[in-house]
Design a protein around this motif. Structure first.
Motif, PDB file in Angstrom:
ATOM      1  N   PHE A 434      49.620  28.198   3.573  1.00 59.08           N
ATOM      2  CA  PHE A 434      48.941  27.990   4.850  1.00 59.08           C
ATOM      3  C   PHE A 434      49.216  29.167   5.793  1.00 59.08           C
ATOM      4  O   PHE A 434      48.308  29.715   6.428  1.00 59.08           O
ATOM      5  CB  PHE A 434      49.446  26.678   5.458  1.00 59.08           C
ATOM      6  N   TYR A 435      50.493  29.557   5.875  1.00 60.01           N
ATOM      7  CA  TYR A 435      50.877  30.629   6.796  1.00 60.01           C
ATOM      8  C   TYR A 435      50.182  31.940   6.441  1.00 60.01           C
ATOM      9  O   TYR A 435      49.759  32.689   7.333  1.00 60.01           O
ATOM     10  CB  TYR A 435      52.386  30.817   6.783  1.00 60.01           C
ATOM     11  N   ASN A 436      50.047  32.235   5.173  1.00 63.42           N
ATOM     12  CA  ASN A 436      49.392  33.480   4.784  1.00 63.42           C
ATOM     13  C   ASN A 436      47.908  33.484   5.146  1.00 63.42           C
ATOM     14  O   ASN A 436      47.363  34.516   5.541  1.00 63.42           O
ATOM     15  CB  ASN A 436      49.581  33.726   3.286  1.00 63.42           C
ATOM     16  N   ALA A 437      47.235  32.334   5.037  1.00 61.78           N
ATOM     17  CA  ALA A 437      45.838  32.263   5.468  1.00 61.78           C
ATOM     18  C   ALA A 437      45.731  32.531   6.964  1.00 61.78           C
ATOM     19  O   ALA A 437      44.818  33.222   7.428  1.00 61.78           O
ATOM     20  CB  ALA A 437      45.253  30.897   5.123  1.00 61.78           C
ATOM     21  N   VAL A 438      46.693  32.005   7.739  1.00 62.12           N
ATOM     22  CA  VAL A 438      46.716  32.247   9.185  1.00 62.12           C
ATOM     23  C   VAL A 438      47.033  33.719   9.467  1.00 62.12           C
ATOM     24  O   VAL A 438      46.380  34.364  10.298  1.00 62.12           O
ATOM     25  CB  VAL A 438      47.769  31.329   9.852  1.00 62.12           C
ATOM     26  N   PHE A 439      48.048  34.249   8.785  1.00 64.11           N
ATOM     27  CA  PHE A 439      48.498  35.634   9.006  1.00 64.11           C
ATOM     28  C   PHE A 439      47.358  36.612   8.767  1.00 64.11           C
ATOM     29  O   PHE A 439      47.062  37.470   9.613  1.00 64.11           O
ATOM     30  CB  PHE A 439      49.673  35.918   8.067  1.00 64.11           C
ATOM     31  N   TRP A 440      46.701  36.495   7.607  1.00 64.77           N
ATOM     32  CA  TRP A 440      45.671  37.479   7.249  1.00 64.77           C
ATOM     33  C   TRP A 440      44.338  37.203   7.944  1.00 64.77           C
ATOM     34  O   TRP A 440      43.473  38.069   7.968  1.00 64.77           O
ATOM     35  CB  TRP A 440      45.497  37.521   5.732  1.00 64.77           C
ATOM     36  N   GLY A 441      44.201  36.015   8.551  1.00 61.61           N
ATOM     37  CA  GLY A 441      43.014  35.742   9.354  1.00 61.61           C
ATOM     38  C   GLY A 441      43.115  36.276  10.762  1.00 61.61           C
ATOM     39  O   GLY A 441      42.142  36.285  11.504  1.00 61.61           O
ATOM     40  N   GLY A 442      44.319  36.728  11.164  1.00 62.28           N
ATOM     41  CA  GLY A 442      44.502  37.299  12.495  1.00 62.28           C
ATOM     42  C   GLY A 442      44.724  36.278  13.584  1.00 62.28           C
ATOM     43  O   GLY A 442      44.598  36.602  14.770  1.00 62.28           O
ATOM     44  N   TYR A 443      45.097  35.047  13.219  1.00 66.91           N
ATOM     45  CA  TYR A 443      45.294  34.011  14.229  1.00 66.91           C
ATOM     46  C   TYR A 443      46.709  34.083  14.813  1.00 66.91           C
ATOM     47  O   TYR A 443      47.630  34.619  14.192  1.00 66.91           O
ATOM     48  CB  TYR A 443      45.021  32.639  13.626  1.00 66.91           C
ATOM     49  N   GLU A 444      46.864  33.522  16.022  1.00 65.77           N
ATOM     50  CA  GLU A 444      48.109  33.684  16.777  1.00 65.77           C
ATOM     51  C   GLU A 444      49.240  32.845  16.191  1.00 65.77           C
ATOM     52  O   GLU A 444      49.124  31.615  16.072  1.00 65.77           O
ATOM     53  CB  GLU A 444      47.882  33.295  18.236  1.00 65.77           C
ATOM     54  N   ASP A 445      50.332  33.509  15.857  1.00 62.55           N
ATOM     55  CA  ASP A 445      51.531  32.846  15.327  1.00 62.55           C
ATOM     56  C   ASP A 445      52.321  32.276  16.497  1.00 62.55           C
ATOM     57  O   ASP A 445      52.862  33.003  17.320  1.00 62.55           O
ATOM     58  CB  ASP A 445      52.370  33.869  14.549  1.00 62.55           C
ATOM     59  N   ILE A 446      52.383  30.950  16.585  1.00 66.21           N
ATOM     60  CA  ILE A 446      53.141  30.301  17.655  1.00 66.21           C
ATOM     61  C   ILE A 446      54.579  30.032  17.222  1.00 66.21           C
ATOM     62  O   ILE A 446      55.532  30.273  17.963  1.00 66.21           O
ATOM     63  CB  ILE A 446      52.471  28.976  18.070  1.00 66.21           C
ATOM     64  N   GLY A 461      58.836  38.021   2.830  1.00 65.93           N
ATOM     65  CA  GLY A 461      58.731  38.242   4.276  1.00 65.93           C
ATOM     66  C   GLY A 461      57.616  37.460   4.938  1.00 65.93           C
ATOM     67  O   GLY A 461      57.797  36.879   6.009  1.00 65.93           O
ATOM     68  N   ILE A 462      56.442  37.444   4.306  1.00 64.43           N
ATOM     69  CA  ILE A 462      55.281  36.764   4.905  1.00 64.43           C
ATOM     70  C   ILE A 462      55.212  35.356   4.309  1.00 64.43           C
ATOM     71  O   ILE A 462      54.409  35.063   3.404  1.00 64.43           O
ATOM     72  CB  ILE A 462      53.984  37.554   4.670  1.00 64.43           C
ATOM     73  N   GLU A 463      56.055  34.481   4.763  1.00 61.02           N
ATOM     74  CA  GLU A 463      56.127  33.123   4.217  1.00 61.02           C
ATOM     75  C   GLU A 463      56.785  32.215   5.238  1.00 61.02           C
ATOM     76  O   GLU A 463      57.339  32.672   6.238  1.00 61.02           O
ATOM     77  CB  GLU A 463      56.868  33.120   2.879  1.00 61.02           C
ATOM     78  N   ALA A 464      56.701  30.896   4.972  1.00 65.19           N
ATOM     79  CA  ALA A 464      57.213  29.924   5.945  1.00 65.19           C
ATOM     80  C   ALA A 464      57.646  28.655   5.225  1.00 65.19           C
ATOM     81  O   ALA A 464      57.184  28.346   4.127  1.00 65.19           O
ATOM     82  CB  ALA A 464      56.135  29.591   6.978  1.00 65.19           C
ATOM     83  N   ARG A 505      33.684  39.518   8.195  1.00 63.86           N
ATOM     84  CA  ARG A 505      34.810  40.044   7.423  1.00 63.86           C
ATOM     85  C   ARG A 505      35.515  38.921   6.676  1.00 63.86           C
ATOM     86  O   ARG A 505      35.834  37.866   7.252  1.00 63.86           O
ATOM     87  CB  ARG A 505      35.801  40.769   8.332  1.00 63.86           C
ATOM     88  N   ILE A 506      35.793  39.133   5.392  1.00 60.96           N
ATOM     89  CA  ILE A 506      36.429  38.134   4.536  1.00 60.96           C
ATOM     90  C   ILE A 506      37.618  38.764   3.828  1.00 60.96           C
ATOM     91  O   ILE A 506      37.492  39.821   3.201  1.00 60.96           O
ATOM     92  CB  ILE A 506      35.437  37.578   3.496  1.00 60.96           C
ATOM     93  N   VAL A 507      38.781  38.104   3.947  1.00 58.23           N
ATOM     94  CA  VAL A 507      40.002  38.571   3.294  1.00 58.23           C
ATOM     95  C   VAL A 507      40.532  37.446   2.414  1.00 58.23           C
ATOM     96  O   VAL A 507      40.688  36.315   2.876  1.00 58.23           O
ATOM     97  CB  VAL A 507      41.073  38.997   4.322  1.00 58.23           C
ATOM     98  N   LYS A 508      40.826  37.779   1.152  1.00 56.96           N
ATOM     99  CA  LYS A 508      41.376  36.781   0.218  1.00 56.96           C
ATOM    100  C   LYS A 508      42.664  37.338  -0.384  1.00 56.96           C
ATOM    101  O   LYS A 508      42.742  38.525  -0.701  1.00 56.96           O
ATOM    102  CB  LYS A 508      40.366  36.460  -0.889  1.00 56.96           C
ATOM    103  N   GLY A 509      43.666  36.468  -0.524  1.00 62.82           N
ATOM    104  CA  GLY A 509      44.929  36.916  -1.088  1.00 62.82           C
ATOM    105  C   GLY A 509      45.518  35.888  -2.031  1.00 62.82           C
ATOM    106  O   GLY A 509      45.114  34.727  -2.055  1.00 62.82           O
ATOM    107  N   GLU A 510      46.505  36.326  -2.834  1.00 61.58           N
ATOM    108  CA  GLU A 510      47.239  35.417  -3.717  1.00 61.58           C
ATOM    109  C   GLU A 510      48.601  36.009  -4.023  1.00 61.58           C
ATOM    110  O   GLU A 510      48.820  37.220  -3.912  1.00 61.58           O
ATOM    111  CB  GLU A 510      46.454  35.166  -5.008  1.00 61.58           C
ATOM    112  N   GLN A 511      49.524  35.144  -4.390  1.00 57.64           N
ATOM    113  CA  GLN A 511      50.853  35.530  -4.857  1.00 57.64           C
ATOM    114  C   GLN A 511      50.960  35.071  -6.310  1.00 57.64           C
ATOM    115  O   GLN A 511      50.935  33.874  -6.590  1.00 57.64           O
ATOM    116  CB  GLN A 511      51.939  34.874  -4.001  1.00 57.64           C
ATOM    117  N   ILE A 512      51.056  36.044  -7.218  1.00 57.95           N
ATOM    118  CA  ILE A 512      51.076  35.696  -8.637  1.00 57.95           C
ATOM    119  C   ILE A 512      52.046  36.621  -9.363  1.00 57.95           C
ATOM    120  O   ILE A 512      52.087  37.832  -9.101  1.00 57.95           O
ATOM    121  CB  ILE A 512      49.651  35.790  -9.252  1.00 57.95           C
TER     122      ILE A 512
END
Length: 627
Positions: A434-446, A461-464, A505-512
């Protein structure tokens, strides 16, 4: 010696001069009064003894309302057929037309030419002019009073003819002449009394009343009523049938004698009674409104329009029952009409501005573990959630406590440096995805907190992580359009996608296999936000601490089991930049992420513990930890 001659004034000239002076003063006074009375009632004008002169429109209306209140409180008495009857003005909605009264008061002294206005003012310096009240009563309410007086006071009412139900069957009431209140004249007398123009105890006139309907009219209506109620009526719709029995039809039957216009008998079925018979069967025929909704196919999002609900119209049903009751087939069609709009309409969803996939992220896991159940249950709870502009979303706040009653299972959770089973454990993988979708979408990290220990299935590093109630994961939709959170999963993966509007703009990511892959599927237009994420090299490395031994009497004396491996610790620095057209929109964000070193946990036989409380049965013993 000079001589001066004087001539005496003629008396007529002197008198004219005095008159001119007096009129001049009067004109001056009139002019001053007219100027001071602008927007007010002129001079001495009154209504029912209440002075309105010198009052502006609002104050004058208030005075007239006071007069109306006083008049409405007076019970009026009249003489009818030798008896005294009383009438409360409020019963017949007696009302004074305040606006008309004030309009008349404002005109007084302002009509005609300037000379006539001046003369009116002059003639009313010491006298008043009275404005007549204008009012009305509710004719329907007064007719009801007249009906009572006809029956109870005059006691010789006319029978206009009717159809009534007696012992479950329609029966005739034939017309008969009689005596009644002369309603037109009586209405004028009553209104004049209310307005204070007539004395109380005024006589109300009566008149002979000749029925307009004939016996033949009643016989025709009786024949129609018998046909309406003779047999059941069937109403159908889409292969289903509703039957109204003669008993039900009789209970709903209405017959009204109408004297306005062309006198006639009007017969029908009461929609309220029919509605009561429809209530038990509505669910068989009616459909609830269907909300419009977003539909996601692949990476595309569209809107599926909603549908209005349908319901049986009881008013139209009553009419169709009447029509069917006069046919030989006694068959009709139930009227279903489009009724309530859906709560969520296509227009509303369009206004949200959710246009395309903005970001998505996928992580992988082994199949069929208890934690997978928990991950998927959390994903289902959050799936298709919409966040409005400026709205903050928190996983704990939205999902609530993970409990067995909700279907969560015991699974691994880090407790005091060790992995232990707790109900709802293992959902940190969902949080990281979930956090990575928020991070790479440019949304505000509260608010977010990385794991205490590193796991290869998560981006470094980029995880929660989350747990009930803390740590929490929160972010804000800091765009001017709504966003939609979509979740998908398989037996071995979890994906979180965010749909919104980022100029395409569309960004897709994965951890594999321990590596993070980020792909820009579509660059988007000039107004798209670009996100750069940088993870530094590892620094401040720390070796793992000494192993922790746990006694397990089920193990052989020479057997040991490693239930948790050791890991070194280190730190990384995560940097995120958000740009539009190469210009940084917000201040560069930076997070220091530290992973603690982790000790190994080894199970051994109790006699092999560093400080054993039992001795080994074999001849060889040791107090040293097994290697």
């Amino acid at each position: 010696m000079n001589k001066h001659f004087t001539f005496g004034k003629h008396p007529l000239v002197a008198a004219l001069m005095w008159v001119a002076i007096i009129y001049g003063l009067a004109l001056a006074a009139y002019g001053a009064t007219r100027w001071a009375s602008a927007g007010e009632v002129m001079g001495r004008v009154e209504v029912e003894g209440v002075q309105l002169g010198g009052l502006d429109r609002e104050l004058a209306i208030a005075e007239v309302v006071g007069v109306e209140t006083e008049l409405r409180s007076r019970m009026a008495r009249f003489s009818l057929n030798g008896e005294t009857v009383t009438l409360n003005p409020a019963e017949v909605a007696f009302d004074i037309d305040e606006e008309a009264v004030i309009e008349e008061a404002m005109r007084i002294g302002r009509e005609g030419n300037a000379v006539s206005q001046f003369l009116w003012w002059l003639s009313h310096i010491f006298s008043s002019e009275t404005v007549e009240l204008r009012g009305s009563v509710d004719p329907d309410a007064l007719d009801e009073i007249f009906d009572v007086w006809d029956t109870e006071v005059i006691a010789s009412p006319a029978a206009h003819g009717a159809i009534v139900i007696v012992d479950g069957r329609p029966s005739p009431v034939y017309p008969q002449p009689g005596v009644g209140v002369d309603r037109e004249v009586a209405t004028a007398i009553i209104l004049d009394t209310f307005l204070g123009g007539s004395s109380h105890n005024a006589a109300l006139p009566t008149m002979p009343v000749i029925p307009a309907l004939t016996e033949n009219d009643i016989d025709l209506a009786l024949d129609e009523a018998r046909r309406m109620l003779s047999e059941p009526i069937r109403m159908t719709y889409d292969g289903l049938e509703a039957i109204f029995t003669p008993e039900q039809l009789t209970a709903a039957f209405r017959s009204d004698t109408v004297l306005d216009g062309t006198p006639r008998i009007v017969q029908s079925f009461d929609p309220e009674v029919i509605d009561g018979y429809l209530a038990p069967i509505r669910s068989l025929f009616e459909a609830e409104p269907v909300n419009a909704e977003f539909v996601i196919v692949g990476d595309d999002i569209t809107i599926q329009p909603g549908k209005k609900g349908t319901r049986i119209d009881e008013e139209e049903t009553a009419l169709r029952l009447y029509q069917a009751g006069l046919t030989s087939s006694r068959l009709g069609r139930l009227p279903l009409v489009e009724d309530a709009d859906p709560e969520i309409t296509e227009e509303y969803l369009e206004s949200l501005g959710i246009e395309h996939l903005v970001s998505s992220f996928t992580t992988y896991h082994a199949c069929c573990q208890p934690r997978v159940n928990n991950i998927q249950l959390m994903a289902d709870t959050i799936d298709m959630t919409i966040l409005m502009p400026g709205e903050i979303f928190g996983i704990n706040e939205f999902v609530g406590e993970r409990t067995a009653e909700k279907g969560y299972l015991p699974a691994g959770t880090i407790v005091a440096g060790q992995l232990k089973d707790t109900v709802g454990g293992g959902v940190s993988q969902f949080a990281t995805t979930f956090y990575n979708a928020v991070f790479w979408g440019g949304y505000e990290d509260i608010e977010h907190q990385p794991h205490s220990y590193y796991f290869r299935r998560y981006p470094e590093g980029i995880e929660a992580t989350v747990n009930w109630r803390v740590p929490e994961l929160k972010f804000r939709n800091n765009t001017d359009k709504a966003i939609l959170i979509d979740t998908q999963y398989t037996d071995t993966s979890i994906t979180v996608r965010i749909f919104g509007s980022n100029d395409g703009r569309i960004v897709k990511g994965e951890q594999i296999h321990g590596k993070t892959h980020i792909e820009v599927v579509s660059e988007g237009g000039p107004n798209a936000l670009w996100v750069e994420g940088i993870v530094s090299s590892r620094f401040a490395r720390k070796d793992p601490p000494e192993p922790k031994y746990v006694a397990n009497p089920d193990l052989a004396e020479d057997q040991q089991v490693e239930v948790q491996g050791e890991r070194e610790g280190w730190s990384v620095r995560v940097t995120r930049r958000i740009l539009r057209g190469g210009v940084e929109l917000v201040e560069e964000q930076e997070w220091l992420v530290t992973y603690f070193p982790q000790f190994a946990v080894i199970e051994v036989h109790p006699c092999k513990m560093p400080e054993p409380e039992v001795e080994c049965e074999s001849s060889t013993t040791t107090t040293e930890p097994p290697s």
